[in-house]
Design a protein around this motif. Structure first.
Motif, PDB file in Angstrom:
ATOM      1  N   THR A   1     -35.443  60.253-104.254  1.00  0.00           N
ATOM      2  CA  THR A   1     -36.123  59.649-104.336  1.00  0.00           C
ATOM      3  C   THR A   1     -36.801  57.522-104.194  1.00  0.00           C
ATOM      4  O   THR A   1     -36.268  57.260-104.170  1.00  0.00           O
ATOM      5  CB  THR A   1     -37.263  59.793-103.180  1.00  0.00           C
ATOM      6  N   GLU A   2     -36.940  58.158-105.730  1.00  0.00           N
ATOM      7  CA  GLU A   2     -37.614  57.086-106.168  1.00  0.00           C
ATOM      8  C   GLU A   2     -36.409  55.819-107.113  1.00  0.00           C
ATOM      9  O   GLU A   2     -36.203  54.574-106.903  1.00  0.00           O
ATOM     10  CB  GLU A   2     -38.483  57.451-107.328  1.00  0.00           C
ATOM     11  N   HIS A   3     -35.278  56.935-107.803  1.00  0.00           N
ATOM     12  CA  HIS A   3     -34.319  56.073-108.159  1.00  0.00           C
ATOM     13  C   HIS A   3     -33.121  54.823-106.855  1.00  0.00           C
ATOM     14  O   HIS A   3     -32.103  55.318-107.695  1.00  0.00           O
ATOM     15  CB  HIS A   3     -33.162  56.152-109.355  1.00  0.00           C
ATOM     16  N   VAL A   4     -32.956  57.000-105.796  1.00  0.00           N
ATOM     17  CA  VAL A   4     -31.709  56.415-105.030  1.00  0.00           C
ATOM     18  C   VAL A   4     -31.940  55.802-103.862  1.00  0.00           C
ATOM     19  O   VAL A   4     -31.764  54.635-102.950  1.00  0.00           O
ATOM     20  CB  VAL A   4     -31.119  58.031-105.129  1.00  0.00           C
ATOM     21  N   ILE A   5     -32.776  56.780-103.193  1.00  0.00           N
ATOM     22  CA  ILE A   5     -33.315  56.529-101.848  1.00  0.00           C
ATOM     23  C   ILE A   5     -34.077  55.318-101.242  1.00  0.00           C
ATOM     24  O   ILE A   5     -33.335  54.660-100.320  1.00  0.00           O
ATOM     25  CB  ILE A   5     -33.726  57.905-101.038  1.00  0.00           C
ATOM     26  N   LYS A   6     -34.923  55.152-101.931  1.00  0.00           N
ATOM     27  CA  LYS A   6     -35.620  54.001-101.630  1.00  0.00           C
ATOM     28  C   LYS A   6     -35.073  52.536-102.065  1.00  0.00           C
ATOM     29  O   LYS A   6     -34.454  51.441-101.940  1.00  0.00           O
ATOM     30  CB  LYS A   6     -37.031  53.792-102.527  1.00  0.00           C
ATOM     31  N   PRO A   7     -34.651  52.601-102.873  1.00  0.00           N
ATOM     32  CA  PRO A   7     -34.069  51.204-103.310  1.00  0.00           C
ATOM     33  C   PRO A   7     -32.275  51.235-102.765  1.00  0.00           C
ATOM     34  O   PRO A   7     -32.036  50.023-102.439  1.00  0.00           O
ATOM     35  CB  PRO A   7     -33.519  51.427-105.045  1.00  0.00           C
ATOM     36  N   THR A   8     -32.490  51.835-102.352  1.00  0.00           N
ATOM     37  CA  THR A   8     -30.622  51.891-101.629  1.00  0.00           C
ATOM     38  C   THR A   8     -30.587  52.001 -99.841  1.00  0.00           C
ATOM     39  O   THR A   8     -30.620  50.359 -99.150  1.00  0.00           O
ATOM     40  CB  THR A   8     -29.800  53.199-101.042  1.00  0.00           C
ATOM     41  N   LEU A   9     -31.957  52.286 -99.594  1.00  0.00           N
ATOM     42  CA  LEU A   9     -32.865  51.999 -98.226  1.00  0.00           C
ATOM     43  C   LEU A   9     -33.353  50.508 -98.698  1.00  0.00           C
ATOM     44  O   LEU A   9     -33.095  49.216 -97.367  1.00  0.00           O
ATOM     45  CB  LEU A   9     -33.846  52.392 -97.488  1.00  0.00           C
TER      46      LEU A   9
ATOM     47  N   MET B   1     -33.383  48.299 -95.141  1.00  0.00           N
ATOM     48  CA  MET B   1     -33.259  48.884 -93.947  1.00  0.00           C
ATOM     49  C   MET B   1     -34.894  50.179 -94.587  1.00  0.00           C
ATOM     50  O   MET B   1     -34.971  51.162 -93.659  1.00  0.00           O
ATOM     51  CB  MET B   1     -32.293  49.430 -93.483  1.00  0.00           C
ATOM     52  N   HIS B   2     -35.797  49.673 -94.827  1.00  0.00           N
ATOM     53  CA  HIS B   2     -36.360  51.283 -96.008  1.00  0.00           C
ATOM     54  C   HIS B   2     -37.453  50.457 -94.921  1.00  0.00           C
ATOM     55  O   HIS B   2     -38.039  50.446 -94.400  1.00  0.00           O
ATOM     56  CB  HIS B   2     -37.062  50.404 -97.289  1.00  0.00           C
TER      57      HIS B   2
ATOM     58  N   ASN C   1     -21.147  59.255-106.260  1.00  0.00           N
ATOM     59  CA  ASN C   1     -21.856  58.002-106.378  1.00  0.00           C
ATOM     60  C   ASN C   1     -23.266  58.501-105.305  1.00  0.00           C
ATOM     61  O   ASN C   1     -23.063  58.285-103.763  1.00  0.00           O
ATOM     62  CB  ASN C   1     -20.826  57.095-105.591  1.00  0.00           C
ATOM     63  N   LEU C   2     -24.442  58.662-106.024  1.00  0.00           N
ATOM     64  CA  LEU C   2     -25.144  59.013-104.490  1.00  0.00           C
ATOM     65  C   LEU C   2     -25.785  57.767-104.221  1.00  0.00           C
ATOM     66  O   LEU C   2     -26.201  57.651-102.863  1.00  0.00           O
ATOM     67  CB  LEU C   2     -26.410  59.374-105.890  1.00  0.00           C
ATOM     68  N   ALA C   3     -26.072  56.453-104.662  1.00  0.00           N
ATOM     69  CA  ALA C   3     -26.025  55.317-103.570  1.00  0.00           C
ATOM     70  C   ALA C   3     -25.461  54.843-102.918  1.00  0.00           C
ATOM     71  O   ALA C   3     -25.379  55.013-101.621  1.00  0.00           O
ATOM     72  CB  ALA C   3     -26.203  54.150-104.342  1.00  0.00           C
TER      73      ALA C   3
END
Length: 167
Positions: free
Chosen positions: A17-25, A30-31, A111-113
């Motif tokens: 969540t903190e290092h991939v999902i949130k920064p990507t959104l 679109m966060h 590539n998780l992002a």
């Protein structure tokens, strides 16, 4: 010899969540807490946070932490991102330059992002309204309607994951 050795490599829900999902959104502009929780639940449901998870050995198996199939990946680019060039440019910017050209599906695994962005675009295509972050059952149904490609899909399974990891 490492033959037959199975290694499980997972990422924690907090780190994802903190290092991939949130920064990507945020990068995509679109966060929202609901989008964050939906993607976290999707990774939990689809692969139990294991980017190298393989559900089956057929040609259309899911790839990576969100278990996106090659077919879904192509459809996202050909039928959605092709018509949203600004978003396509941002998503493409997350992919590695050479690897993406050689084997775009490999990006979904390593590539998780990038895979998070593609997973989010799968949801963006939906004509349904994204439920609020605290509507756990609604998020489960949203996943079931728009993402799940297992058979059968059960929104309650998704909701269980959300309740476990996104409390």
């Amino acid at each position: 010899s490492s033959k037959g050795l199975s290694v499980v490599m997972t990422i924690s829900a907090v780190d994802l969540t903190e290092h991939v999902i949130k920064p990507t959104l945020e990068y995509l502009g679109m966060h929202s807490p609901a989008a964050e929780r939906l993607l976290l639940g999707t990774a939990a449901q689809e692969s139990n946070f294991d980017p190298f998870y393989q559900q089956c050995e057929d040609n259309n198996q899911g790839i990576g932490i969100y278990q996106i199939t090659s077919t879904q990946h192509r459809i996202i680019w050909d039928q959605y991102l092709a018509f949203h060039p600004d978003l396509a440019s941002k998503v493409r910017g997350l992919a590695s330059q050479h690897q993406f050209l050689n084997d775009p599906d490999q990006e979904l695994k390593i590539n998780l992002a990038y895979s998070t962005a593609i997973a989010w675009v799968i949801y963006l295509r939906s004509e349904h309204q994204l439920p609020s972050a605290d509507d756990i059952d609604g998020l489960g149904h949203f996943w079931e309607q728009n993402f799940c490609h297992q058979n059968p899909c059960h929104a309650k399974d998704f909701s269980r994951w959300i309740n476990r990891y996104a409390a």
